[in-house]
Structures are given as C-alpha cells and as structure tokens.
Design a protein around this motif. Structure first.
Motif, PDB file in Angstrom:
ATOM      1  N   SER A 191       0.809  -1.207   0.000  1.00 36.57           N
ATOM      2  CA  SER A 191       0.000   0.000   0.000  1.00 36.57           C
ATOM      3  C   SER A 191       0.846   1.263   0.000  1.00 36.57           C
ATOM      4  O   SER A 191       0.543   2.204  -0.703  1.00 36.57           O
ATOM      5  CB  SER A 191      -0.913  -0.061   1.218  1.00 36.57           C
ATOM      6  N   PHE A 193       3.239   2.520   8.926  1.00 37.09           N
ATOM      7  CA  PHE A 193       2.894   3.834   8.407  1.00 37.09           C
ATOM      8  C   PHE A 193       1.436   3.923   7.980  1.00 37.09           C
ATOM      9  O   PHE A 193       0.706   4.790   8.405  1.00 37.09           O
ATOM     10  CB  PHE A 193       3.817   4.138   7.224  1.00 37.09           C
ATOM     11  N   CYS A 194       0.993   3.001   7.138  1.00 33.67           N
ATOM     12  CA  CYS A 194      -0.385   3.082   6.670  1.00 33.67           C
ATOM     13  C   CYS A 194      -1.261   2.027   7.327  1.00 33.67           C
ATOM     14  O   CYS A 194      -2.436   1.918   7.001  1.00 33.67           O
ATOM     15  CB  CYS A 194      -0.457   2.933   5.156  1.00 33.67           C
ATOM     16  N   ARG A 195      -0.697   1.252   8.247  1.00 33.65           N
ATOM     17  CA  ARG A 195      -1.457   0.272   9.014  1.00 33.65           C
ATOM     18  C   ARG A 195      -2.054  -0.847   8.160  1.00 33.65           C
ATOM     19  O   ARG A 195      -3.064  -1.416   8.514  1.00 33.65           O
ATOM     20  CB  ARG A 195      -2.589   0.941   9.806  1.00 33.65           C
ATOM     21  N   TRP A 196      -1.410  -1.159   7.057  1.00 32.21           N
ATOM     22  CA  TRP A 196      -1.854  -2.309   6.273  1.00 32.21           C
ATOM     23  C   TRP A 196      -1.346  -3.563   6.948  1.00 32.21           C
ATOM     24  O   TRP A 196      -0.210  -3.615   7.404  1.00 32.21           O
ATOM     25  CB  TRP A 196      -1.274  -2.190   4.861  1.00 32.21           C
ATOM     26  N   THR A 197      -2.162  -4.575   7.017  1.00 27.08           N
ATOM     27  CA  THR A 197      -1.694  -5.838   7.590  1.00 27.08           C
ATOM     28  C   THR A 197      -2.013  -6.957   6.620  1.00 27.08           C
ATOM     29  O   THR A 197      -2.842  -6.805   5.720  1.00 27.08           O
ATOM     30  CB  THR A 197      -2.366  -6.153   8.933  1.00 27.08           C
ATOM     31  N   ARG A 231      -3.639  -9.361   7.322  1.00 32.08           N
ATOM     32  CA  ARG A 231      -5.016  -9.782   7.587  1.00 32.08           C
ATOM     33  C   ARG A 231      -6.014  -9.034   6.720  1.00 32.08           C
ATOM     34  O   ARG A 231      -7.135  -9.479   6.522  1.00 32.08           O
ATOM     35  CB  ARG A 231      -5.357  -9.516   9.052  1.00 32.08           C
ATOM     36  N   ASP A 232      -5.596  -7.879   6.188  1.00 26.37           N
ATOM     37  CA  ASP A 232      -6.514  -7.117   5.341  1.00 26.37           C
ATOM     38  C   ASP A 232      -6.821  -7.846   4.050  1.00 26.37           C
ATOM     39  O   ASP A 232      -7.854  -7.606   3.428  1.00 26.37           O
ATOM     40  CB  ASP A 232      -5.891  -5.762   4.996  1.00 26.37           C
ATOM     41  N   VAL A 234      -8.086   4.869   7.521  1.00 26.69           N
ATOM     42  CA  VAL A 234      -6.744   5.271   7.929  1.00 26.69           C
ATOM     43  C   VAL A 234      -6.335   6.441   7.056  1.00 26.69           C
ATOM     44  O   VAL A 234      -6.424   6.360   5.848  1.00 26.69           O
ATOM     45  CB  VAL A 234      -5.739   4.110   7.720  1.00 26.69           C
ATOM     46  N   TYR A 285      -3.128   8.723   6.146  1.00 24.75           N
ATOM     47  CA  TYR A 285      -1.686   8.706   6.359  1.00 24.75           C
ATOM     48  C   TYR A 285      -1.002   9.483   5.261  1.00 24.75           C
ATOM     49  O   TYR A 285      -1.576   9.763   4.227  1.00 24.75           O
ATOM     50  CB  TYR A 285      -1.176   7.251   6.370  1.00 24.75           C
ATOM     51  N   ARG A 295      -7.184   5.064   3.323  1.00 23.31           N
ATOM     52  CA  ARG A 295      -7.305   3.621   3.121  1.00 23.31           C
ATOM     53  C   ARG A 295      -8.357   3.143   4.066  1.00 23.31           C
ATOM     54  O   ARG A 295      -8.495   3.688   5.156  1.00 23.31           O
ATOM     55  CB  ARG A 295      -5.987   2.961   3.546  1.00 23.31           C
ATOM     56  N   GLN A 305      -9.266   0.084   6.431  1.00 20.90           N
ATOM     57  CA  GLN A 305      -8.709  -1.124   7.024  1.00 20.90           C
ATOM     58  C   GLN A 305      -9.805  -2.121   7.207  1.00 20.90           C
ATOM     59  O   GLN A 305     -10.973  -1.772   7.278  1.00 20.90           O
ATOM     60  CB  GLN A 305      -8.220  -0.769   8.409  1.00 20.90           C
ATOM     61  N   SER A 306      -9.412  -3.379   7.389  1.00 14.97           N
ATOM     62  CA  SER A 306     -10.461  -4.350   7.683  1.00 14.97           C
ATOM     63  C   SER A 306     -10.616  -4.547   9.177  1.00 14.97           C
ATOM     64  O   SER A 306     -11.665  -4.930   9.654  1.00 14.97           O
ATOM     65  CB  SER A 306     -10.125  -5.680   7.016  1.00 14.97           C
ATOM     66  N   ASP A 307      -9.538  -4.299   9.907  1.00 19.40           N
ATOM     67  CA  ASP A 307      -9.617  -4.509  11.358  1.00 19.40           C
ATOM     68  C   ASP A 307      -9.613  -3.189  12.065  1.00 19.40           C
ATOM     69  O   ASP A 307      -9.110  -2.206  11.576  1.00 19.40           O
ATOM     70  CB  ASP A 307      -8.372  -5.240  11.873  1.00 19.40           C
TER      71      ASP A 307
END
Lengths: 464, 186
Positions: free
Chosen positions: A76, A111-115, A117-118, B139, B141, B148, B150-152
């Motif tokens: 991302s 930074f953008c909190r993408w994991t 799990r997404d 989110v 940023y 963005r 997020q899913s969680d």
C-alpha cells in the motif's frame, strides 16, 4: 548567514568544463585534475538490503532478482513491513474442552497500518520465512520463451563459429580430391576435432517448437457493471500499487500482496582516464567510512562567503571570501584573474589581491576537539586584504563591480594553490613528497543586484 | 496548578487517572479508567465536553470545544468523545463527535466539522477539517493525507492504560474522582 551554507554558490570547474560545487567533485591525484560525476565511472561494489543491511554477492542477488529474502514492502505505501505477534486460542481437535494458546505472526505496516489480515492471508506460525511466495501465473510460458531464445542464441553462435572454421575445410577438399571421404579422414584422424565438434553440435541443437501467442481481435465486451455500480475508491488499487506487483497487477485492494524489498548497491568510483580508484567504501553495509576517499574537499581549499554584499549596478563593493585549508600542510594560495574568454556567466568585474595568501595547516585538535585555535600572529597579514584569520581559515576581501542592472552577480577567478602529494605513487621516487601547483577556475554567485534606489535591500543582503 | 477555578466543573469517573498538571477548563466529564497525562489541555469553551471510558490522552494534546464567533450564542455544542480512543502527543482536536477505538496520532489536527466514527486512525501531522463523517476503520496517512480503509480495528491500548494507571500516581499528583457520576451514553 545562510549564504555560507548554500553549497551551490561557489562552483569549481571540472576538467571537462562542467561547473559543480566542491562537495560534488572528486580529485584524481594521479592526473592531478578535478573529476566530476561524468568523468568518473561508477562500479557496483556490493548489494545489500536497506532494511536488514544484509550483504549479498552479485551472483546471489541476480538469482534472487535483486530482492531481499527476509524483508517485505507494504503493497500500500511501499514502507517496510514489520512482523507482529498475537496469541490465539486454538481448541484441540481431539478434546473439545482443552484449549491451547499459540503465537501466530502477521506482517503489518507501521505507516499506513496495512496488515496481511486485510487481504485475508492466514497468520504465519513461524516468525520469519512463513510467507508463501506468490506464483506467477505466466511463469511457465515466460520460462519457455526464455529457453527458446537461449537455444536460438546457441544455434547462432555455433553457426558463427562454423564460418570461422570454414577456411579449414580447404584441406578437406584436398583430401577429397584424392578420394578420401570425411569418414575415412576421421579414421585416419585428419579432420580437426574442433570442426568436427561444431558439426555435431549444429546437428544436435534443435530449437524447440514454440507456439506463437497471437493477438486476437476478439475481446469480451465490457460488463454493464461499469455503468451501473458505484465505484468504491478504497477497493481499487492505484497505478503505482499495481505496477509494484508486476506479475499480478491486481485491480482490487483485496488482492494486494507484500513484495520483497529491492536491494540497493554500494558504488565505487574510478577515474575514466587513468583507471585509478577514487572512492571505495567499506565492505560492511552499516559502516559509512571509506577505504579510499579522494574527494576534492579534502585537497582543494574551500571557498565560501559569509555575508552577501550590497550589490549596486556599476558601483564597487567589497566582498569577504573565506578560504579554508583542508590539508595538514601550510598552503600558499594565489587568486588570479580568470582567463576564460566569453564566459557568459560572469556578470561583474573583479579586483583581486595581488599578494600571495598563506593558509595555516588544518589542526585536528581545533576542528575536531574544539580546542582554542592558535592566534594568527605568526603570519603578517595586510589588514586590507586579509580581514580575519582563524585556525585554517582566512577571510579575503575582494572588490566587485556588477556590470548588470538586475539578476544574479557571478564572479570568476582562478584559484592557484599548491598540492602536496602525501603518499608517493611509485616506490622508485627518491623524494617522499612532491609538490605541484594546481589551478582551478571558480565561479561564485554573490546574489542579486539590489535596486539602486536608496532604502531597498535585495533579498540576499542583510542590513548592517 | 494551571486550572481556572472560576468556571471549571470537572466530573471524573471511577478509576480514572487525571494528573493535576493537566489544564482542564469548563464543563468536562471524564469516564472511568481514562488516563489524562500532565500538560494535556481540555478546554470546554462553547459547551461541555464528555469523554468516555478507557481513553488515553497524552501530553500536549488539545481537546477544545471552540467557541465559533459567528454562530449564535444560544446553541450549546456538546463535544462527545467515545471509549478506547487514543490522543497521542501534540494532537489538536476540535471535532464534536468522536466514536470508539480511534487513534489520533502525534501532531494531527482535527477540525470542528469532521466527525469520526469507530476505528479511524489519523496519521501524524495530518490535518483533516472538511465537513465529513469518516467511515469506519479509515486510515489517513502520508503527507498528502492518503486514505485507506482497514479491515480490522486498531488494537486497543489496554496494556498501556494499565501500566500508566500504576506508574503515573508515583510521580504526579492526581485529581480525585468525583463520587457520583451520571450514566453516559457511549
């Protein structure tokens, strides 16, 4: 004061004519010339990952396609992904009542909190190496095409070599004249083994049959969804996100996948003319030191100016230039008028001091450890020329008369100084050190010409 | 002590750790187990501020219910902040409605017209002040304030809150919780 820090103000001319600030130039002590980035060949020293700083050899890097095996990039935002751990409760499949807690790992971007799990990727059970590599759907076909071309290349090489040996076939004709066939010649060992090998190879190399992928006109029609359903921007990938994953090129964010981090290289520079190394950095990627560092700033006196002068058209004003001696030897510097004709950049007349300037050697106890510098009373200075003297730095006053009414004022002069070669190049040299007189053309940008009307200051100058 | 005694009416819930060096002005209600660091500023100018439970308000953060000069003075704007939110160091919040589980990272600015739902993360130095209700789990940023979804939800800071509740009293004077606290809608 800011003009002192602006490194684009004082430009030195490289041996090829390009003007660059002194911090960008290299100095070849074999050719005794300044070299800019164009006069220098850049070579790859080593590959390393910017995140884990792991050194990789070139062959290994090529095999891994210049990617780090351990570190991943967030699809991302392209930052580095870090591994996070959580504990989950797993029920024992045999006994429903027993529950065990297990540590599972997933990748997350800070930074953008993408994991991971997404994108509904299952959590890994091991901290490193748990991520499955993505399979390229076209890998088989691309591999086939590559091999086809490699075989073609081999066939062409064989044919080329055959032509080279073609002249040797004359003795084969000779032997044919006398009725010897090639088979008999082989028995008698008369054919050269090389040409025999080539013939055999040429027969062996059979290029595989590869089916052409023909482009077809038939394209399936656009589904009506494009017109009716709303576009949810957060579900669609941006172009840069898409192109970062070239094999997949996902259109939806739920198909994004972390990519491995690209390796970056360490360079070493080599003078193009004499092929000597100018810079060579340390092998360890986390060290910033150099094994060989021949840069201009360590050998050529540095020129800066502190206070931009008040420049008025056709009026003479005084500028104080500072000269700093980087060497541990006392340096004798002369400022000579520029001999470059038709220099379009120069927009002012310059009056330089005619006497020789002496610069004190650089004393490391003063510069590095902050001790008190010795006063300059050892040197007899003409106060009209040398405005101040501090350790290895002096201030020289020159007179400038702008010849333009507005715009940047550039002056040019030649910096002539002694260069002492501290390390002898050849063992046969009897004297340890040799001294050369070097000359460099310097251009200095003094700032804008201020309006001659009283009371207005140019942005470069400061009111006294 | 940095509080204005004249107008301050602060109700603090049970188990909340509110440092005495924080600047609280106006009609403020702080929920249970919320931690307010010293040098945090909560100013209720235009109306009361109601802060929920389990929030973490760090140093130099400003939560201000600002008086808008051109609005008519009769309307009372209540600023409602939900539970499990984190206001990191230096954040500046004027938004009237904040839901649950949001994280406002360091030095971000939230304008008066924006509303946060649940699970939103406003990244550091991001400024959001358009009139919009941010959807859940958004989110924001980057220097361009990219977005963005997020899913969680972001993970809660329960461990941090526990730790602070134990350590802060050792080094700072606290405000005492008020005895009765009316039930709040989250």
């Amino acid at each position: 004061m800011a003009a002192y820090m602006e490194w684009e103000r004082c430009l030195l001319d490289c041996s090829c004519g390009v003007s660059e600030p002194i911090s960008r130039l290299y100095f070849c002590r074999y050719c005794l010339k300044l070299r800019c980035r164009e006069c220098v060949s850049h070579e790859v020293d080593s590959h390393y990952c910017p995140n884990c700083l792991e050194n990789t050899t070139s062959a290994e890097a090529k095999m891994r396609k210049n990617r780090c095996p351990n570190c991943f990039d967030c699809p991302s935002c392209k930052h580095t992904l870090s591994t996070r751990a959580t504990t989950t409760v797993i029920t024992d499949p045999t006994d429903k009542t027993k529950t065990t807690t297990k540590k599972v790992y997933y990748l997350a971007c800070g930074f953008c909190r993408w994991t991971t799990r997404d994108v509904a990727m299952p959590d890994m059970t091991v901290a490193t190496g748990g991520l499955k590599e993505l399979e390229n759907p076209h890998a088989n076909w691309i591999g086939g095409v590559l091999e086809y071309y490699m075989e073609l290349g081999q066939l062409e090489k064989v044919q080329r070599d055959k032509k080279k040996y073609a002249k040797r076939k004359t003795h084969l004709n000779l032997s044919d004249k006398y009725g010897l066939t090639s088979v008999v010649a082989k028995k008698r060992g008369m054919l050269s083994p090389a040409s025999l090998q080539l013939k055999e190879q040429a027969d062996k190399v059979k290029v595989r049959d590869i089916s052409n992928r023909d482009a077809s006109d038939a394209v399936e029609p656009l589904s009506q969804d494009y017109y009716t359903t709303d576009c949810i921007l957060s579900d669609i990938t941006t172009i840069s996100q898409r192109l970062a994953l070239v094999e997949l090129q996902p259109e939806q964010t739920k198909n994004l996948f972390p990519s491995r981090k690209l390796l970056i290289i360490r360079r070493s520079h080599r003078c193009k003319e004499c092929e000597h190394n100018l810079t060579k950095s340390d092998f360890n990627p986390s060290s910033i030191k150099f094994k060989i560092q021949m840069v201009a700033i360590q050998h050529i006196p540095e020129i800066r100016f502190i206070k931009p002068p008040m420049l008025v058209f056709n009026e003479e004003s005084e500028v104080v230039l500072t000269l700093t001696n980087p060497t541990v030897i006392q340096s004798h510097v002369n400022l000579l008028p520029s001999n470059k004709e038709n220099d379009k950049l120069v927009t002012a007349e310059l009056v330089l001091p005619s006497s020789e300037l002496i610069l004190a050697p650089k004393d490391e106890t003063v510069t590095d450890y902050g001790e008190e510098p010795s006063d300059g009373s050892a040197y007899q200075d003409d106060p009209s020329i040398v405005t101040f003297r501090k350790a290895n730095k002096i201030g020289v006053s020159v007179k400038v008369k702008p010849t333009i009414e507005s715009g940047n004022v550039w002056i040019a002069f030649i910096l002539s100084h002694q260069y002492t070669n501290m390390t002898p190049m050849l063992k046969s040299e009897s004297s340890g050190v040799s001294t050369f007189q070097l000359e460099h053309l310097v251009h200095v940008n003094l700032g804008q010409v201020s309006d001659s009307t009283a009371g207005s200051h140019s942005p470069g100058s400061r009111p006294n | 002590m940095a509080e204005k005694v004249a107008k301050s009416n602060v109700k603090i819930g049970q188990g909340a750790v509110v440092c005495a060096e924080s600047d609280l002005q106006g009609d403020i209600t702080i929920g249970a187990k919320t931690v307010v660091h010293p040098k945090a500023t909560i100013i209720a100018e235009a109306g009361p501020i109601i802060i929920g439970d389990y929030n973490l308000i760090e140093e130099q953060s400003h939560i201000i219910n600002k008086k808008v000069t051109d609005a008519d003075g009769s309307t009372m704007c209540v600023m409602i902040i939900g539970n499990h939110n984190v206001f990191e160091v230096g954040s500046y919040v004027e938004a009237l409605k904040i839901g649950d589980g949001n994280v406002l990272e360091a030095k971000c600015k939230l304008g008066r017209l924006t509303e946060l739902t649940n699970g939103c993360i406003i990244g550091p130095m991001c400024e959001v002040n358009i009139q919009e209700t941010l959807p859940e789990n958004t989110v924001i940023y980057g220097s361009n304030c990219n977005r963005r979804v997020q899913s969680d939800r972001p993970p809660t800071q329960a461990l941090q809150l526990e730790f602070l509740a134990k350590i802060l009293p050792n080094y700072h004077h606290l405000r005492r919780p008020t005895k009765t606290l009316p039930k709040l809608n989250p």
